[in-house]
Design a protein around this motif. Structure first.
Motif, PDB file in Angstrom:
ATOM      1  N   LYS A 170       0.912  -1.200   0.118  1.00  0.00           N
ATOM      2  CA  LYS A 170      -0.168   0.199  -0.133  1.00  0.00           C
ATOM      3  C   LYS A 170       0.730   1.505   0.375  1.00  0.00           C
ATOM      4  O   LYS A 170       1.646   1.739   0.960  1.00  0.00           O
ATOM      5  CB  LYS A 170      -0.631   0.050   1.518  1.00  0.00           C
ATOM      6  CG  LYS A 170      -1.370   1.277   2.013  1.00  0.00           C
ATOM      7  CD  LYS A 170      -2.928   0.683   2.691  1.00  0.00           C
ATOM      8  CE  LYS A 170      -2.556   1.579   3.362  1.00  0.00           C
ATOM      9  NZ  LYS A 170      -3.013   1.384   5.257  1.00  0.00           N
ATOM     10  N   GLU A 171       0.614   2.306  -1.062  1.00  0.00           N
ATOM     11  CA  GLU A 171       1.339   3.553  -0.926  1.00  0.00           C
ATOM     12  C   GLU A 171       1.302   4.717   0.361  1.00  0.00           C
ATOM     13  O   GLU A 171       0.207   4.641   0.938  1.00  0.00           O
ATOM     14  CB  GLU A 171       0.902   4.268  -2.084  1.00  0.00           C
ATOM     15  CG  GLU A 171       1.864   5.437  -2.521  1.00  0.00           C
ATOM     16  CD  GLU A 171       1.395   6.006  -3.660  1.00  0.00           C
ATOM     17  OE1 GLU A 171       1.399   7.298  -4.035  1.00  0.00           O
ATOM     18  OE2 GLU A 171       0.969   5.188  -4.333  1.00  0.00           O
ATOM     19  N   VAL A 172       2.581   4.802   1.150  1.00  0.00           N
ATOM     20  CA  VAL A 172       2.088   5.578   1.813  1.00  0.00           C
ATOM     21  C   VAL A 172       3.029   7.021   1.362  1.00  0.00           C
ATOM     22  O   VAL A 172       3.640   6.851   1.519  1.00  0.00           O
ATOM     23  CB  VAL A 172       3.124   4.712   3.264  1.00  0.00           C
ATOM     24  CG1 VAL A 172       3.423   6.167   4.040  1.00  0.00           C
ATOM     25  CG2 VAL A 172       2.239   3.421   3.277  1.00  0.00           C
ATOM     26  N   ARG A 230       5.191   8.925   5.240  1.00  0.00           N
ATOM     27  CA  ARG A 230       6.362   8.601   5.597  1.00  0.00           C
ATOM     28  C   ARG A 230       7.791   8.844   4.570  1.00  0.00           C
ATOM     29  O   ARG A 230       7.838   9.153   3.226  1.00  0.00           O
ATOM     30  CB  ARG A 230       6.131   7.562   5.780  1.00  0.00           C
ATOM     31  CG  ARG A 230       7.317   6.175   6.683  1.00  0.00           C
ATOM     32  CD  ARG A 230       7.770   7.048   8.173  1.00  0.00           C
ATOM     33  NE  ARG A 230       8.756   5.939   8.689  1.00  0.00           N
ATOM     34  CZ  ARG A 230       9.136   4.586   9.058  1.00  0.00           C
ATOM     35  NH1 ARG A 230       8.059   4.178   9.298  1.00  0.00           N
ATOM     36  NH2 ARG A 230      10.062   3.749   9.507  1.00  0.00           N
ATOM     37  N   SER A 276       7.245   5.768  -0.286  1.00  0.00           N
ATOM     38  CA  SER A 276       6.987   5.195   0.503  1.00  0.00           C
ATOM     39  C   SER A 276       6.093   4.043   0.807  1.00  0.00           C
ATOM     40  O   SER A 276       4.981   4.079   0.138  1.00  0.00           O
ATOM     41  CB  SER A 276       6.778   5.910   1.895  1.00  0.00           C
ATOM     42  OG  SER A 276       8.500   7.062   1.583  1.00  0.00           O
ATOM     43  N   VAL A 277       5.837   2.511   0.682  1.00  0.00           N
ATOM     44  CA  VAL A 277       5.024   2.447   0.719  1.00  0.00           C
ATOM     45  C   VAL A 277       4.935   1.062   1.893  1.00  0.00           C
ATOM     46  O   VAL A 277       6.029   0.708   3.198  1.00  0.00           O
ATOM     47  CB  VAL A 277       5.083   0.552  -0.683  1.00  0.00           C
ATOM     48  CG1 VAL A 277       5.112   1.601  -1.687  1.00  0.00           C
ATOM     49  CG2 VAL A 277       6.642   0.314  -0.421  1.00  0.00           C
ATOM     50  N   GLN A 278       3.828  -0.010   2.297  1.00  0.00           N
ATOM     51  CA  GLN A 278       3.355  -0.312   3.384  1.00  0.00           C
ATOM     52  C   GLN A 278       3.417  -1.966   2.784  1.00  0.00           C
ATOM     53  O   GLN A 278       2.380  -2.212   1.936  1.00  0.00           O
ATOM     54  CB  GLN A 278       2.494   0.078   4.021  1.00  0.00           C
ATOM     55  CG  GLN A 278       2.311  -0.620   6.073  1.00  0.00           C
ATOM     56  CD  GLN A 278       0.997   0.306   6.334  1.00  0.00           C
ATOM     57  OE1 GLN A 278      -0.329  -0.251   5.837  1.00  0.00           O
ATOM     58  NE2 GLN A 278       1.008   0.705   7.083  1.00  0.00           N
ATOM     59  N   THR A 285       2.015  -5.801   4.550  1.00  0.00           N
ATOM     60  CA  THR A 285       1.608  -6.446   5.646  1.00  0.00           C
ATOM     61  C   THR A 285       2.167  -8.223   4.624  1.00  0.00           C
ATOM     62  O   THR A 285       1.291  -8.121   3.722  1.00  0.00           O
ATOM     63  CB  THR A 285       0.103  -6.684   5.946  1.00  0.00           C
ATOM     64  OG1 THR A 285      -0.579  -5.972   4.139  1.00  0.00           O
ATOM     65  CG2 THR A 285       0.056  -4.968   6.443  1.00  0.00           C
ATOM     66  N   CYS A 320       3.434  -5.774   9.468  1.00  0.00           N
ATOM     67  CA  CYS A 320       3.283  -4.354   8.761  1.00  0.00           C
ATOM     68  C   CYS A 320       4.555  -3.264   9.267  1.00  0.00           C
ATOM     69  O   CYS A 320       4.736  -2.316   9.993  1.00  0.00           O
ATOM     70  CB  CYS A 320       1.743  -3.675   9.321  1.00  0.00           C
ATOM     71  SG  CYS A 320       1.535  -2.172   8.625  1.00  0.00           S
ATOM     72  N   THR A 324       6.775  -0.429   7.282  1.00  0.00           N
ATOM     73  CA  THR A 324       7.144   0.730   5.577  1.00  0.00           C
ATOM     74  C   THR A 324       7.718   0.474   5.343  1.00  0.00           C
ATOM     75  O   THR A 324       9.540   0.151   6.047  1.00  0.00           O
ATOM     76  CB  THR A 324       6.524   2.027   6.151  1.00  0.00           C
ATOM     77  OG1 THR A 324       5.014   1.981   6.625  1.00  0.00           O
ATOM     78  CG2 THR A 324       6.753   2.874   5.163  1.00  0.00           C
ATOM     79  N   ARG A 364      10.990   2.136   1.522  1.00  0.00           N
ATOM     80  CA  ARG A 364      10.858   2.470   0.523  1.00  0.00           C
ATOM     81  C   ARG A 364      11.099   1.762  -0.222  1.00  0.00           C
ATOM     82  O   ARG A 364      12.306   1.173  -0.794  1.00  0.00           O
ATOM     83  CB  ARG A 364      12.316   3.940   0.542  1.00  0.00           C
ATOM     84  CG  ARG A 364      12.111   4.845  -0.411  1.00  0.00           C
ATOM     85  CD  ARG A 364      13.598   5.542  -0.172  1.00  0.00           C
ATOM     86  NE  ARG A 364      14.434   5.312   0.222  1.00  0.00           N
ATOM     87  CZ  ARG A 364      15.619   5.919   1.230  1.00  0.00           C
ATOM     88  NH1 ARG A 364      15.164   7.481   2.020  1.00  0.00           N
ATOM     89  NH2 ARG A 364      15.962   4.992   1.986  1.00  0.00           N
ATOM     90  N   ASP A 407      12.795  -2.481  11.599  1.00  0.00           N
ATOM     91  CA  ASP A 407      11.971  -2.626   9.969  1.00  0.00           C
ATOM     92  C   ASP A 407      12.421  -3.320   9.483  1.00  0.00           C
ATOM     93  O   ASP A 407      12.449  -4.498   9.242  1.00  0.00           O
ATOM     94  CB  ASP A 407      11.493  -1.412   9.519  1.00  0.00           C
ATOM     95  CG  ASP A 407      10.492  -0.959  10.009  1.00  0.00           C
ATOM     96  OD1 ASP A 407      10.026  -0.950  10.872  1.00  0.00           O
ATOM     97  OD2 ASP A 407      10.844   0.490   9.910  1.00  0.00           O
TER      98      ASP A 407
END
Length: 136
Positions: free
Chosen positions: A15-17, A20, A48-50, A52, A61, A63, A65, A87
């Motif tokens: 998912k695009e974020v 961040r 930035s992407v999240q 899962t 979950c 985040t 890049r 992360d």
């Protein structure tokens, strides 16, 4: 930087974020930096992407890049880096679990029924030594 190919048979949600940002990282970084995966859409470098991975860990979950995005047949192959130490460590661990589950599924298609612990023991003995080290 080393990227691990995420197994295609383990669904990864991206998912695009937009809220961040990450510090710049050096391309001469050594060791595990992130994953590559296939996507139905293109992403901009630096986006930035999240991600899962509900099948492996419903609570996972994190985040990252987008390091690069290339056309790949009828989809896009993207590399997602995780510049933050915590992360990156977490993704590396979850990615190993994904690789073990993929190994278990492959064994099943070959007529071998392994439980997760058996698959883990075999995968570790065969592949753990070549899995990129965590060295941020």
């Amino acid at each position: 930087m080393e990227f691990v190919d995420h197994p295609q048979d383990i669904p990864l949600q991206i998912k695009e974020v937009n809220d961040r940002t990450f510090p710049e990282t050096s391309f001469d970084r050594v060791g595990f930096a992130g994953i590559t995966c296939l996507s139905t859409r293109a992403y901009e470098m630096g986006q930035s992407v999240q991600i899962t991975l509900k099948e492996i860990d419903p609570n996972f979950c994190v985040t990252g890049r987008v390091a690069w995005c290339d056309n790949h047949q009828a989809s896009f192959k993207i590399a997602i880096e995780f510049p933050e130490k915590e992360d990156c460590f977490c993704v590396r661990m979850v990615e190993q679990l994904s690789q073990i589950e993929h190994y278990r599924r492959q064994a099943k298609t070959q007529g071998r029924r392994l439980n997760y612990n058996e698959a883990a023991a075999e995968w570790i003995s065969k592949f753990a030594a070549s899995f990129p080290a965590f060295t941020i």
